[in-house]
Design an enzyme around this catalytic site. Structure first.
Site, PDB file in Angstrom:
ATOM      1  NE  ARG A  29      -3.763  -2.241   2.328  1.00 54.38           N
ATOM      2  CZ  ARG A  29      -4.821  -2.534   1.571  1.00 54.38           C
ATOM      3  NH1 ARG A  29      -5.249  -1.649   0.684  1.00 54.38           N
ATOM      4  NH2 ARG A  29      -5.452  -3.687   1.697  1.00 54.38           N
ATOM      5  CG  ASP A  30       1.553   5.511  -2.357  1.00 54.59           C
ATOM      6  OD1 ASP A  30       2.105   5.493  -3.473  1.00 54.59           O
ATOM      7  OD2 ASP A  30       1.746   6.428  -1.518  1.00 54.59           O
ATOM      8  CB  ILE A  31       3.657   5.730   2.647  1.00 55.21           C
ATOM      9  CG1 ILE A  31       3.824   5.812   4.145  1.00 55.21           C
ATOM     10  CG2 ILE A  31       4.229   6.944   1.938  1.00 55.21           C
ATOM     11  CD1 ILE A  31       5.271   5.712   4.601  1.00 55.21           C
ATOM     12  CG  ASN A  87       3.842   8.904 -12.247  1.00 54.70           C
ATOM     13  OD1 ASN A  87       2.942   9.084 -13.060  1.00 54.70           O
ATOM     14  ND2 ASN A  87       3.647   8.929 -10.937  1.00 54.70           N
ATOM     15  CB  VAL A  96      10.335   5.920  -5.634  1.00 53.91           C
ATOM     16  CG1 VAL A  96      11.179   4.707  -5.246  1.00 53.91           C
ATOM     17  CG2 VAL A  96       9.831   6.640  -4.387  1.00 53.91           C
ATOM     18  CG  HIS A 100       6.618   2.884  -8.578  1.00 56.09           C
ATOM     19  ND1 HIS A 100       7.876   3.436  -8.693  1.00 56.09           N
ATOM     20  CD2 HIS A 100       5.766   3.912  -8.435  1.00 56.09           C
ATOM     21  CE1 HIS A 100       7.794   4.750  -8.620  1.00 56.09           C
ATOM     22  NE2 HIS A 100       6.524   5.076  -8.479  1.00 56.09           N
ATOM     23  CG  HIS A 102       1.242   4.922  -8.831  1.00 51.16           C
ATOM     24  ND1 HIS A 102       1.346   5.481  -7.573  1.00 51.16           N
ATOM     25  CD2 HIS A 102       2.350   5.317  -9.502  1.00 51.16           C
ATOM     26  CE1 HIS A 102       2.462   6.194  -7.508  1.00 51.16           C
ATOM     27  NE2 HIS A 102       3.091   6.115  -8.655  1.00 51.16           N
TER      28      HIS A 102
HETATM   29  P1  AMP Z   1       6.108   8.101  -7.982  1.00 48.95           P
HETATM   30  O1  AMP Z   1       5.873   9.552  -7.605  1.00 48.95           O
HETATM   31  O2  AMP Z   1       5.335   7.654  -9.179  1.00 48.95           O
HETATM   32  O3  AMP Z   1       7.589   7.797  -8.064  1.00 48.95           O
HETATM   33  O4  AMP Z   1       5.512   7.252  -6.797  1.00 48.95           O
HETATM   34  C1  AMP Z   1       6.209   7.004  -5.617  1.00 48.95           C
HETATM   35  C2  AMP Z   1       5.191   6.623  -4.598  1.00 48.95           C
HETATM   36  O5  AMP Z   1       5.845   5.986  -3.531  1.00 48.95           O
HETATM   37  C3  AMP Z   1       4.421   7.816  -3.994  1.00 48.95           C
HETATM   38  O6  AMP Z   1       3.033   7.666  -4.253  1.00 48.95           O
HETATM   39  C4  AMP Z   1       4.747   7.727  -2.509  1.00 48.95           C
HETATM   40  O7  AMP Z   1       3.665   8.078  -1.689  1.00 48.95           O
HETATM   41  C5  AMP Z   1       5.150   6.281  -2.347  1.00 48.95           C
HETATM   42  N1  AMP Z   1       6.042   5.962  -1.251  1.00 48.95           N
HETATM   43  C6  AMP Z   1       7.194   6.592  -0.920  1.00 48.95           C
HETATM   44  N2  AMP Z   1       7.769   5.996   0.134  1.00 48.95           N
HETATM   45  C7  AMP Z   1       6.971   4.949   0.469  1.00 48.95           C
HETATM   46  C8  AMP Z   1       7.034   3.938   1.476  1.00 48.95           C
HETATM   47  N3  AMP Z   1       8.035   3.872   2.378  1.00 48.95           N
HETATM   48  N4  AMP Z   1       6.030   3.034   1.537  1.00 48.95           N
HETATM   49  C9  AMP Z   1       5.013   3.089   0.660  1.00 48.95           C
HETATM   50  N5  AMP Z   1       4.908   4.005  -0.320  1.00 48.95           N
HETATM   51  C10 AMP Z   1       5.871   4.932  -0.408  1.00 48.95           C
END
Ligand code: AMP
Length: 114
Positions: A29-31, A87, A96, A100, A102
């Site tokens: 799950r996204d944080i 993205n 990140v 990944h 979403h």
């Molecule tokens: P992006 O902006 O497409 O690179 O998505 C990165 C996603 O990672 C964002 O939606 C963040 O909220 C999520 N994220 C960052 N750190 C964590 C974490 N430790 N656990 C879960 N999700 C995270």
């Protein structure tokens, strides 16, 4: 320690709410959720961005979508519908640098995304 945040989640160095795993793929799950259901689906192999994708990664990327289909069914959003987004680089909103998918569901999404 790895510099890749998501590799640390794969190795359990940092905690995450993991909801799906197989040999190639992990999902958690996204944080900072942007929808009632917001899951990140990642390959266990590090690929930084879509721009770094090679022909030999094609099956692996397909497995991200197979995982999305399975999770959407399990989480009860398959029938209503959901959105998958990947993205690429800063201009695409990537923060990140480990690819990944979403998976977002549980609310109505508009188009264009803005
Ligand atoms: P992006 O902006 O497409 O690179 O998505 C990165 C996603 O990672 C964002 O939606 C963040 O909220 C999520 N994220 C960052 N750190 C964590 C974490 N430790 N656990 C879960 N999700 C995270």
């Amino acid at each position: 320690m790895s510099e890749d945040l998501f590799l640390k989640i794969i190795s359990r160095e940092i905690p995450a709410d993991i909801i799906y795993e197989n040999n190639d793929v992990l999902a958690f799950r996204d944080i900072n959720p942007q929808a009632p259901l917001h899951v990140l689906i990642i390959p266990k192999l590090r690929v930084r961005t879509i721009n770094d994708m090679q022909t030999q990664h094609a099956e692996l990327f397909g497995k991200l979508f197979l995982a999305a289909r399975e999770i959407a069914l399990e989480q009860g959003v398959a029938e209503d519908g959901y959105r998958v987004v990947m993205n690429c680089n800063e201009g695409g909103g990537q923060t990140v640098f480990h690819v990944h998918l979403h998976l977002l569901g549980g609310r109505q999404f508009g188009w264009p995304p803005g």
